[in-house]
Design an enzyme around this catalytic site. Structure first.
Site, PDB file in Angstrom:
ATOM      1  N   GLY A   1       0.635 -11.636 -17.321  1.00 44.17           N
ATOM      2  CA  GLY A   1      -0.514 -12.534 -17.252  1.00 44.17           C
ATOM      3  C   GLY A   1      -1.376 -12.170 -16.064  1.00 44.17           C
ATOM      4  O   GLY A   1      -0.899 -11.572 -15.088  1.00 44.17           O
ATOM      5  N   TYR A   2      -2.624 -12.550 -16.143  1.00 43.72           N
ATOM      6  CA  TYR A   2      -3.598 -12.183 -15.124  1.00 43.72           C
ATOM      7  C   TYR A   2      -3.951 -13.387 -14.267  1.00 43.72           C
ATOM      8  O   TYR A   2      -4.438 -14.389 -14.769  1.00 43.72           O
ATOM      9  CB  TYR A   2      -4.838 -11.564 -15.785  1.00 43.72           C
ATOM     10  CG  TYR A   2      -4.465 -10.255 -16.417  1.00 43.72           C
ATOM     11  CD1 TYR A   2      -4.558  -9.078 -15.694  1.00 43.72           C
ATOM     12  CD2 TYR A   2      -3.918 -10.199 -17.692  1.00 43.72           C
ATOM     13  CE1 TYR A   2      -4.139  -7.870 -16.240  1.00 43.72           C
ATOM     14  CE2 TYR A   2      -3.504  -9.002 -18.246  1.00 43.72           C
ATOM     15  CZ  TYR A   2      -3.627  -7.849 -17.515  1.00 43.72           C
ATOM     16  OH  TYR A   2      -3.200  -6.664 -18.050  1.00 43.72           O
ATOM     17  N   VAL A   3      -3.670 -13.258 -12.968  1.00 44.52           N
ATOM     18  CA  VAL A   3      -3.962 -14.305 -12.001  1.00 44.52           C
ATOM     19  C   VAL A   3      -5.450 -14.286 -11.672  1.00 44.52           C
ATOM     20  O   VAL A   3      -6.083 -15.326 -11.562  1.00 44.52           O
ATOM     21  CB  VAL A   3      -3.127 -14.111 -10.710  1.00 44.52           C
ATOM     22  CG1 VAL A   3      -3.497 -15.140  -9.654  1.00 44.52           C
ATOM     23  CG2 VAL A   3      -1.640 -14.171 -11.028  1.00 44.52           C
TER      24      VAL A   3
END
Length: 150
Positions: free
Chosen positions: A26-28
């Site tokens: 996932g992309y923060v």
């Protein structure tokens, strides 16, 4: 620096062999202007926080191992920007990603090289399809945000 090429795969070979591991990533943070990204990844039992620069064939990548508590603390920040896949690690450094969830049916092969010269000399096997190394729609960050290209 990372030197990597990516190809679509329409038909997998009958026998993949190698090792397979689940990946949740996932992309923060995604910076649209610079193309930089901060990513969380669970790759089997390995947890990491990775910063990547913009680019196609060549780009900066730095990964830092993290513990389970840190991963779980940060994971909610990636809501709506995630990919799920199984990575098959084949001989010759070929990695085949078979996507799940909303991206089910998408399969790509990636191969990393020691340098650009080695990359240019690479002859893909017959089962590799169209090269999408420079196609931004097939970057994991785009797949996580925009879904599968039409």
């Amino acid at each position: 620096m990372e030197v990597e090429r990516k190809f679509l795969v329409e038909q997998l070979p009958d026998e993949l062999g190698g090792r397979s591991r689940r990946i949740d990533q996932g992309y923060v943070a995604l910076d649209e202007r610079s193309g930089a990204e901060v990513r969380l990844r669970r790759h089997g039992d390995e947890l990491s926080l990775t910063v990547k620069g913009a680019g196609g064939l060549v780009r900066v990548e730095e990964a830092v191992p993290i513990d389970e508590a840190t991963f779980e603390s940060l994971w909610p920040l990636t809501e709506g920007r995630r990919v799920e896949k199984t990575r098959h690690e084949l001989p010759g450094g070929i990695e085949v990603d078979v996507y799940d969830g909303d991206l089910a049916g998408l399969v790509v092969a990636e191969i990393e090289f020691a340098g650009e010269q080695e990359s240019a000399a690479f002859e893909p096997p017959d089962w590799f399809g169209e090269e999408v190394t420079e196609d931004q729609r097939y970057k994991n960050r785009s797949l996580a945000v925009d879904g599968r290209p039409g």
